[in-house]
Design an enzyme around this catalytic site. Sequence first.
Site, mmCIF file in Angstrom:
data_model
loop_
_atom_site.group_PDB
_atom_site.id
_atom_site.type_symbol
_atom_site.label_atom_id
_atom_site.label_comp_id
_atom_site.label_asym_id
_atom_site.label_seq_id
_atom_site.Cartn_x
_atom_site.Cartn_y
_atom_site.Cartn_z
ATOM 1 N N LYS A 1 -21.225 -17.596 32.662
ATOM 2 C CA LYS A 1 -20.854 -17.313 31.273
ATOM 3 C C LYS A 1 -20.061 -16.018 31.147
ATOM 4 C CE LYS A 1 -25.075 -17.323 29.751
ATOM 5 N NZ LYS A 1 -25.754 -17.546 31.069
ATOM 6 N N ARG B 1 -30.996 -16.740 22.362
ATOM 7 C CA ARG B 1 -31.707 -17.341 23.486
ATOM 8 C C ARG B 1 -32.834 -18.257 23.037
ATOM 9 N NH1 ARG B 1 -32.234 -12.946 28.419
ATOM 10 N NH2 ARG B 1 -30.004 -12.664 28.758
ATOM 11 N N ARG C 1 -26.178 -11.832 44.839
ATOM 12 C CA ARG C 1 -25.521 -10.700 44.178
ATOM 13 C C ARG C 1 -26.049 -9.372 44.710
ATOM 14 N NH1 ARG C 1 -25.049 -12.149 37.781
ATOM 15 N NH2 ARG C 1 -27.272 -11.589 37.805
ATOM 16 N N ARG D 1 -30.555 -6.395 42.235
ATOM 17 C CA ARG D 1 -31.148 -6.079 40.949
ATOM 18 C C ARG D 1 -32.511 -6.737 40.834
ATOM 19 N NH1 ARG D 1 -26.650 -7.669 36.711
ATOM 20 N NH2 ARG D 1 -28.289 -9.193 36.341
ATOM 21 N N ARG E 1 -36.779 -16.852 35.405
ATOM 22 C CA ARG E 1 -35.695 -16.891 34.413
ATOM 23 C C ARG E 1 -35.278 -18.334 34.122
ATOM 24 N NH1 ARG E 1 -31.161 -12.937 36.579
ATOM 25 N NH2 ARG E 1 -30.270 -13.199 34.490
#
Length: 212
Positions: free
Chosen positions: A13, A88, A123, A156, A167
């Site tokens: 996104k 959300r 990541r 992270r 998540r």
Amino acid sequence: MKLILLGVPGAGKGTQAAQISARLGIPTLSTGNILRAAIAAKTPLGLQVEGILAGGELVSDEVILPLIKARMEEPDCKAGYILDGVPRTVAQAEGLEELGVEVDACLFFDVPDAVVIDRLGGRRTCGTCNAAFHVSANPPNVADVCDVCGDALTIRADDEPETIRRRLEVFREQTAPLIDFYTARGKVKPIPCGDKSVEEVTALVFQTLELA
């Protein structure tokens, strides 16, 4: 043009928001970036939400909605905006409607879980200069070392495997119903992008928005 981008974490996104923003000259309002900046700056808000984000949970509406409302009142939003990361939940969507927030379209980026896990788990971020890398898609010249400043790269907290799974669960439980919410309003435009390159997804987005 006023847009909402929906999709699981890691659906791309943010990348597509940047392309749309550049094409239309409208800002992307990303609560994730706002909140992470607050955490890095050790602001009262940052201290409040740091533990929430690290656990893969959602920040309360009492925090999110005023942030969005204040941002929308800035001059660069007069021509439109892109909402990335909010709403959300259906409650947030209803709250935004109560605040008079208008939406022209809701782009739903449909990506399989396996693709998301690979994207997020790979990541790496520099804690010093915030440069971002990916172990396969955009690797640093030296493993775990930032190309920009030479400091160590880290994962992270919200990209740890357990947090990624949480998540995805949170998305299914609380965010996925938004697809029905905006479908009922005739706003949803599906973007199937699990097997497509970034460039192919961008072309599909522009075509869907009749900007091609």
